[in-house]
Design a protein around this motif. Structure first.
Motif, PDB file in Angstrom:
ATOM      1  N   GLY A  59       7.146  13.910  12.495  1.00  0.00           N
ATOM      2  CA  GLY A  59       6.808  13.050  12.055  1.00  0.00           C
ATOM      3  C   GLY A  59       8.435  12.023  12.085  1.00  0.00           C
ATOM      4  O   GLY A  59       9.445  12.271  12.037  1.00  0.00           O
ATOM      5  N   VAL A  60       7.947  10.662  12.135  1.00  0.00           N
ATOM      6  CA  VAL A  60       8.554   9.922  12.409  1.00  0.00           C
ATOM      7  C   VAL A  60       9.166   9.104  11.036  1.00  0.00           C
ATOM      8  O   VAL A  60      10.305   9.299  10.950  1.00  0.00           O
ATOM      9  CB  VAL A  60       8.301   9.055  13.085  1.00  0.00           C
ATOM     10  N   LYS A  61       8.556   9.203   9.885  1.00  0.00           N
ATOM     11  CA  LYS A  61       8.551   8.327   8.426  1.00  0.00           C
ATOM     12  C   LYS A  61       7.643   8.675   7.436  1.00  0.00           C
ATOM     13  O   LYS A  61       6.874   8.990   7.922  1.00  0.00           O
ATOM     14  CB  LYS A  61       8.859   6.636   9.123  1.00  0.00           C
ATOM     15  N   ARG A  62       8.879   8.437   6.302  1.00  0.00           N
ATOM     16  CA  ARG A  62       8.289   8.979   4.908  1.00  0.00           C
ATOM     17  C   ARG A  62       8.173   7.890   4.411  1.00  0.00           C
ATOM     18  O   ARG A  62       9.031   7.189   4.155  1.00  0.00           O
ATOM     19  CB  ARG A  62       8.278  10.262   4.642  1.00  0.00           C
ATOM     20  N   GLU A  63       6.725   6.992   3.969  1.00  0.00           N
ATOM     21  CA  GLU A  63       6.683   5.814   3.368  1.00  0.00           C
ATOM     22  C   GLU A  63       6.470   5.710   1.881  1.00  0.00           C
ATOM     23  O   GLU A  63       4.808   6.401   2.296  1.00  0.00           O
ATOM     24  CB  GLU A  63       7.347   4.808   3.888  1.00  0.00           C
ATOM     25  N   LEU A  64       6.971   5.726   0.958  1.00  0.00           N
ATOM     26  CA  LEU A  64       6.250   6.182  -0.578  1.00  0.00           C
ATOM     27  C   LEU A  64       6.035   4.276  -1.176  1.00  0.00           C
ATOM     28  O   LEU A  64       6.382   3.611  -0.933  1.00  0.00           O
ATOM     29  CB  LEU A  64       7.371   5.812  -1.549  1.00  0.00           C
ATOM     30  N   ILE A  65       4.880   3.760  -0.696  1.00  0.00           N
ATOM     31  CA  ILE A  65       4.584   2.963  -1.159  1.00  0.00           C
ATOM     32  C   ILE A  65       3.606   2.896  -2.504  1.00  0.00           C
ATOM     33  O   ILE A  65       2.826   2.743  -2.769  1.00  0.00           O
ATOM     34  CB  ILE A  65       2.919   1.952  -0.173  1.00  0.00           C
ATOM     35  N   ARG A  66       3.898   1.541  -3.293  1.00  0.00           N
ATOM     36  CA  ARG A  66       3.394   1.289  -4.271  1.00  0.00           C
ATOM     37  C   ARG A  66       2.825   0.013  -4.508  1.00  0.00           C
ATOM     38  O   ARG A  66       2.720  -0.896  -3.481  1.00  0.00           O
ATOM     39  CB  ARG A  66       4.927   1.064  -5.575  1.00  0.00           C
ATOM     40  N   SER A  67       1.325   0.488  -5.411  1.00  0.00           N
ATOM     41  CA  SER A  67       0.482  -0.910  -5.717  1.00  0.00           C
ATOM     42  C   SER A  67       1.367  -1.726  -7.072  1.00  0.00           C
ATOM     43  O   SER A  67       1.063  -1.003  -7.764  1.00  0.00           O
ATOM     44  CB  SER A  67      -0.414  -0.181  -5.259  1.00  0.00           C
ATOM     45  N   VAL A  68       1.623  -2.986  -6.874  1.00  0.00           N
ATOM     46  CA  VAL A  68       1.481  -3.778  -7.438  1.00  0.00           C
ATOM     47  C   VAL A  68       0.669  -3.980  -8.524  1.00  0.00           C
ATOM     48  O   VAL A  68       0.481  -4.528  -9.758  1.00  0.00           O
ATOM     49  CB  VAL A  68       2.580  -5.200  -7.346  1.00  0.00           C
ATOM     50  N   SER A  69      -0.676  -4.447  -8.081  1.00  0.00           N
ATOM     51  CA  SER A  69      -1.998  -4.577  -8.651  1.00  0.00           C
ATOM     52  C   SER A  69      -2.559  -4.015  -9.133  1.00  0.00           C
ATOM     53  O   SER A  69      -3.160  -4.421 -10.174  1.00  0.00           O
ATOM     54  CB  SER A  69      -2.663  -5.483  -7.890  1.00  0.00           C
ATOM     55  N   ALA A  70      -2.425  -2.377  -9.190  1.00  0.00           N
ATOM     56  CA  ALA A  70      -2.980  -1.247  -9.277  1.00  0.00           C
ATOM     57  C   ALA A  70      -2.343  -0.315 -10.422  1.00  0.00           C
ATOM     58  O   ALA A  70      -2.018   0.060 -11.107  1.00  0.00           O
ATOM     59  CB  ALA A  70      -3.355  -0.532  -8.686  1.00  0.00           C
ATOM     60  N   GLY A  71      -0.954  -1.364 -10.986  1.00  0.00           N
ATOM     61  CA  GLY A  71      -0.064  -0.418 -11.802  1.00  0.00           C
ATOM     62  C   GLY A  71       0.960  -0.084 -11.682  1.00  0.00           C
ATOM     63  O   GLY A  71       1.691  -0.635 -10.570  1.00  0.00           O
ATOM     64  N   SER A  72       0.455   1.438 -12.051  1.00  0.00           N
ATOM     65  CA  SER A  72       1.732   2.695 -11.496  1.00  0.00           C
ATOM     66  C   SER A  72       1.237   2.885 -10.534  1.00  0.00           C
ATOM     67  O   SER A  72       2.310   4.662  -9.706  1.00  0.00           O
ATOM     68  CB  SER A  72       2.638   3.156 -12.223  1.00  0.00           C
ATOM     69  N   SER A  73       0.387   2.756  -9.170  1.00  0.00           N
ATOM     70  CA  SER A  73      -0.024   3.876  -8.597  1.00  0.00           C
ATOM     71  C   SER A  73       0.406   3.417  -7.503  1.00  0.00           C
ATOM     72  O   SER A  73       1.562   2.693  -6.921  1.00  0.00           O
ATOM     73  CB  SER A  73      -1.748   2.781  -8.040  1.00  0.00           C
ATOM     74  N   SER A  74       0.419   4.966  -7.248  1.00  0.00           N
ATOM     75  CA  SER A  74       2.074   4.572  -5.170  1.00  0.00           C
ATOM     76  C   SER A  74       1.431   5.907  -4.700  1.00  0.00           C
ATOM     77  O   SER A  74       0.194   6.595  -4.830  1.00  0.00           O
ATOM     78  CB  SER A  74       3.348   5.070  -5.901  1.00  0.00           C
ATOM     79  N   ARG A  75       1.406   5.406  -3.524  1.00  0.00           N
ATOM     80  CA  ARG A  75       1.077   6.478  -2.141  1.00  0.00           C
ATOM     81  C   ARG A  75       1.562   6.477  -0.995  1.00  0.00           C
ATOM     82  O   ARG A  75       3.090   6.081  -1.353  1.00  0.00           O
ATOM     83  CB  ARG A  75      -0.145   6.602  -1.862  1.00  0.00           C
TER      84      ARG A  75
END
Length: 110
Positions: A59-75
């Protein structure tokens, strides 16, 4: 008029295909195409599993991506790497599911 089994059938001239029949044919075509694509992908995955090489990566990198358009969803998006047989380091992004990986953790790739 033709009579079949005691039922009179009326011949209609110039009778076309109804909208309902066209819709049913289109839906059937869409479903058939979807099933064919699914089966094609399944065959490719099975072929790769049977013929592919297995290697160890990390594993090189783990990144939390938040979606601004979908409210508080993140992946969580993960970047993995492995060494190709030629010695080149190959990186790719993936989402391995609910059980993430830490940076530097070994992973097995197919």
């Amino acid at each position: 008029m033709d009579i079949i089994d005691g039922v009179a059938l009326k011949k209609t001239k110039g009778a076309g295909v109804s909208t309902m029949e066209i819709g049913a044919l289109a839906a059937g075509l869409v479903c058939t195409t979807g099933v064919a694509l699914f089966l094609h992908r399944t065959v490719i995955v099975i072929w790769l599993v049977l013929r592919g090489e297995r290697t160890q990566g990390w594993g090189v990198k783990r990144e939390l991506i938040r979606s601004v358009s979908a409210g508080s969803s993140s992946r969580t998006e993960f970047t993995f790497a492995f060494c190709a047989p030629e010695g080149e380091t190959v990186e790719f992004k993936g989402r391995p599911g609910a059980f993430g990986y830490e940076e530097g953790a070994p992973v097995y790739l197919l």
